[in-house]
Scaffold this motif. Structure first.
Motif, PDB file in Angstrom:
ATOM      1  N   THR A 160      36.301  50.516  28.946  1.00 58.96           N
ATOM      2  CA  THR A 160      36.825  51.428  29.975  1.00 58.96           C
ATOM      3  C   THR A 160      36.329  51.052  31.370  1.00 58.96           C
ATOM      4  OG1 THR A 160      37.096  53.794  30.504  1.00 58.96           O
ATOM      5  CG2 THR A 160      34.916  53.111  29.816  1.00 58.96           C
ATOM      6  N   SER A 161      36.982  51.629  32.365  1.00 60.22           N
ATOM      7  CA  SER A 161      36.547  51.540  33.770  1.00 60.22           C
ATOM      8  C   SER A 161      36.177  52.940  34.234  1.00 60.22           C
ATOM      9  CB  SER A 161      37.709  51.098  34.663  1.00 60.22           C
ATOM     10  OG  SER A 161      38.025  49.764  34.445  1.00 60.22           O
TER      11      SER A 161
ATOM     12  N   SER B 220      32.190  38.808  37.014  1.00 63.59           N
ATOM     13  CA  SER B 220      33.247  38.991  36.014  1.00 63.59           C
ATOM     14  C   SER B 220      33.529  37.676  35.291  1.00 63.59           C
ATOM     15  CB  SER B 220      34.514  39.542  36.681  1.00 63.59           C
ATOM     16  OG  SER B 220      34.222  40.765  37.340  1.00 63.59           O
TER      17      SER B 220
ATOM     18  N   LEU C 240      35.192  49.228  40.135  1.00 61.57           N
ATOM     19  CA  LEU C 240      34.695  50.308  39.292  1.00 61.57           C
ATOM     20  C   LEU C 240      33.643  49.751  38.334  1.00 61.57           C
ATOM     21  CD1 LEU C 240      38.181  51.854  38.443  1.00 61.57           C
ATOM     22  CD2 LEU C 240      36.462  52.872  39.950  1.00 61.57           C
TER      23      LEU C 240
ATOM     24  N   ASN D 290      32.835  48.647  34.875  1.00 66.33           N
ATOM     25  CA  ASN D 290      33.617  48.245  33.701  1.00 66.33           C
ATOM     26  C   ASN D 290      32.709  48.009  32.506  1.00 66.33           C
ATOM     27  OD1 ASN D 290      36.420  47.982  34.679  1.00 66.33           O
ATOM     28  ND2 ASN D 290      35.423  46.634  36.140  1.00 66.33           N
TER      29      ASN D 290
ATOM     30  N   THR E 173      36.307  43.710  41.520  1.00 62.83           N
ATOM     31  CA  THR E 173      35.814  44.772  40.633  1.00 62.83           C
ATOM     32  C   THR E 173      35.372  45.948  41.495  1.00 62.83           C
ATOM     33  OG1 THR E 173      35.039  43.015  39.159  1.00 62.83           O
ATOM     34  CG2 THR E 173      34.249  45.237  38.697  1.00 62.83           C
TER      35      THR E 173
END
Ligand code: GTP
Ligand code: MG
Length: 201
Positions: free
Chosen positions: A10-11, A37, A61, A63, A59
């Motif tokens: 999820t984020s 990432s 949020l 993750n 990015t």
């Protein structure tokens, strides 16, 4: 530990332990564009698992990724991205502060810095934050494919001075040629399962 399975979970803007289910976790912190990432994709051996971009600030949020169904990798939004607005910078601070104060399962932070650049003021602040909060961390010098092997020590010296670590404590890493990959997987295993009992189940 062999990585047999990697899932995006999820984020989140506001970190909540529900998504990580009490499993041990390691987090990836560092400047935007440093390769957080990409590193997750390389470790998981899955291109496109975590979204990457040539443009910093990809990015935005927190993750969560699950490895082998038994530990979490936390991809954090990068700092030092000049083009974000003041309000976004504020929400970055809130997100990170929320994460570090809420998580109960964080075992280690991988603090990524670009091997070619002297750490920025924000890198120093991140380092000071980790130390002040007693959070175990490892400095990773990313994009090591961009310099020759022989030049590594020369590049690592200013990183050591800025982040108060010894050269042998820094792991050079490359998502392009996978330098450092095995060492980092091993570090993840040691910190998430120090008792060793869980290894390679
Ligand atoms: P934010 O999400 O903005 O915080 O950035 P990030 O730290 O997640 O960086 P990301 O993984 O998206 O990578 C940024 C850029 O650097 C991409 O163009 C990658 O292809 C490139 N990159 C990442 N790792 C490496 C590496 O080891 N070597 C080289 N040469 N390029 C890399
Ligand atoms: Mg990213």
């Amino acid at each position: 530990m062999q990585i047999k399975r990697a899932d995006f979970i999820t984020s989140m803007k506001r970190y909540d332990d529900y998504a990580t289910r009490g499993l041990p976790q390691v987090a990836f912190a560092g400047r935007s564009n440093v390769g957080k990432s990409s590193m997750i994709n390389t470790l998981a051996n899955r291109k496109g698992l975590a979204r990457t971009s040539q443009v910093p600030g990809k990015t935005r949020l927190i993750n969560v990724f699950l490895l082998n169904e038994r530990l979490n990798l936390i991809d954090l939004p990068g700092y030092g991205y000049a083009r974000v607005s003041q309000s976004e910078r504020f929400s970055w601070g809130e997100m990170m502060g929320g994460y570090f104060s809420q998580t109960r399962d964080l075992r280690q932070v991988f603090h990524l810095v670009d091997i070619r650049h002297e750490p920025s003021q924000e890198d120093r602040e991140m380092n000071a934050f980790l130390r002040a909060n007693g959070i175990p961390f490892t400095v990773i010098a990313t994009k090591s494919d961009k310099i020759s092997r022989g030049a590594r020590l020369k590049y690592i010296a200013p990183i050591c001075r800025a982040l108060l670590v010894q050269p042998w404590q820094i792991i050079p890493f490359s998502s392009v040629d996978k330098t450092g990959c095995d060492q980092i997987v091993q570090r993840i295993e040691e910190t998430c399962f120090p008792e060793g009992a869980e290894s390679d189940k």
